[in-house]
Design an enzyme around this catalytic site. Structure first.
Site, PDB file in Angstrom:
ATOM      1  N   CYS A 194       5.251   9.965  -0.717  1.00 27.82           N
ATOM      2  CA  CYS A 194       4.116   9.127  -0.290  1.00 27.82           C
ATOM      3  C   CYS A 194       3.300  10.360  -1.306  1.00 27.82           C
ATOM      4  O   CYS A 194       1.874  10.325  -0.496  1.00 27.82           O
ATOM      5  CB  CYS A 194       4.043   9.566   1.219  1.00 27.82           C
ATOM      6  SG  CYS A 194       5.132   8.872   1.905  1.00 27.82           S
ATOM      7  N   GLY A 231       0.654  -0.991   0.072  1.00 23.40           N
ATOM      8  CA  GLY A 231      -0.107   0.301   0.345  1.00 23.40           C
ATOM      9  C   GLY A 231       0.906   1.065   0.363  1.00 23.40           C
ATOM     10  O   GLY A 231       2.160   0.996   0.278  1.00 23.40           O
ATOM     11  N   GLY A 232       0.138   2.482   0.170  1.00 26.96           N
ATOM     12  CA  GLY A 232       0.974   3.486  -0.115  1.00 26.96           C
ATOM     13  C   GLY A 232       1.583   4.314  -1.481  1.00 26.96           C
ATOM     14  O   GLY A 232       1.269   3.453  -2.387  1.00 26.96           O
TER      15      GLY A 232
END
Length: 244
Positions: free
Chosen positions: A195, A93-94
């Site tokens: 991010c 994820g991310g």
């Protein structure tokens, strides 16, 4: 089935990103095979599942999460070699992040059924271990609502990220993990939107404290907080034990 709180710990030192990813997947598959073989068996007959915690550092590399935006890599892939970096699309994820020397990367490969089956709680526990580590060095650290990871001065306008998080879970087995900037060369973050957050900066323990840190000492602090938070029984094992 009885929960197994024993976690085998290996410090892989400096290791290529792809090599560490392959190792994580092999360990995840090893745990998954046991879970599969336990299906339909009585509780007394089931084999316990293993847990692992890998610490390491990586050569310069940018990694993109499965839902990440490739435009957040702000340079041409052909330019990567000129700064000694590589690029990988991952299944965590991310969004996009950077790994490099001086950054402590932690990969817990845990059967979460040995702890708790709650991914959000799992992420919060990882964050808490880093928050407590930073606080131990006299820093104000915490979370920002809606953003994964750990931030210095999280309630202030100059909040800056010190630790990125990105995990994947399959059959309640975790992989990937956290990346804590200890003595990281922060200039490498200028080539990405870290991010996916353009409005926030990044930092490191070295930057905040004004001195190069003993990364082994920091590693030991993080490890101790993980042990306390997860109620782990950590056992040091050799890299060879992982059959890799």
């Amino acid at each position: 089935m009885k929960q197994n709180k024993e976690v085998q710990f290996v410090d892989l030192k400096l290791i290529e990103y792809k090599q560490a990813w392959d190792l994580q997947e092999s360990l995840l598959n090893r745990i998954a095979a046991v879970k599969l073989s336990n299906r339909g068996l009585s509780e007394d007959s089931k084999e316990i599942t293993e847990n692992f915690l890998l610490f390491c550092q990586h050569p310069h590399v940018y990694t993109l999460g499965k839902s990440g935006d490739e435009s957040h890599l702000l340079l041409q892939e052909s330019f990567l070699s000129t700064i000694g970096a590589t690029y990988f699309k991952t299944n965590r994820g991310g969004d996009i992040t950077y790994h490099g020397p001086g950054q402590l990367v932690g990969y817990p490969i845990l059967d979460l059924e040995n702890f708790y089956t709650d991914i959000h709680l799992y992420l919060r526990m990882l964050e808490e271990a880093i928050i407590k580590t930073c606080e131990g060095y006299g820093l104000v650290a915490g979370r920002i609502d809606g953003l994964t990871g750990v931030w210095i001065n999280p309630t202030q306008e100059d909040a800056r990220k010190i630790c990125a998080m990105g995990v994947k879970a399959s059959r309640w087995i975790s992989m990937h993990g956290f990346a804590l900037n200890v003595n990281t060369d922060l200039s490498y973050f200028s080539h990405i939107v870290p991010c996916g957050i353009a409005t926030r900066g990044v930092t490191s323990l070295q930057q905040e404290l004004g001195q190069k840190m003993d990364i082994q000492a920091v590693s030991n602090v993080v490890k101790s907080h993980l042990v306390d938070l997860f109620k782990m029984e950590l056992v040091d094992v050799s890299r060879e034990t992982l059959k890799f």
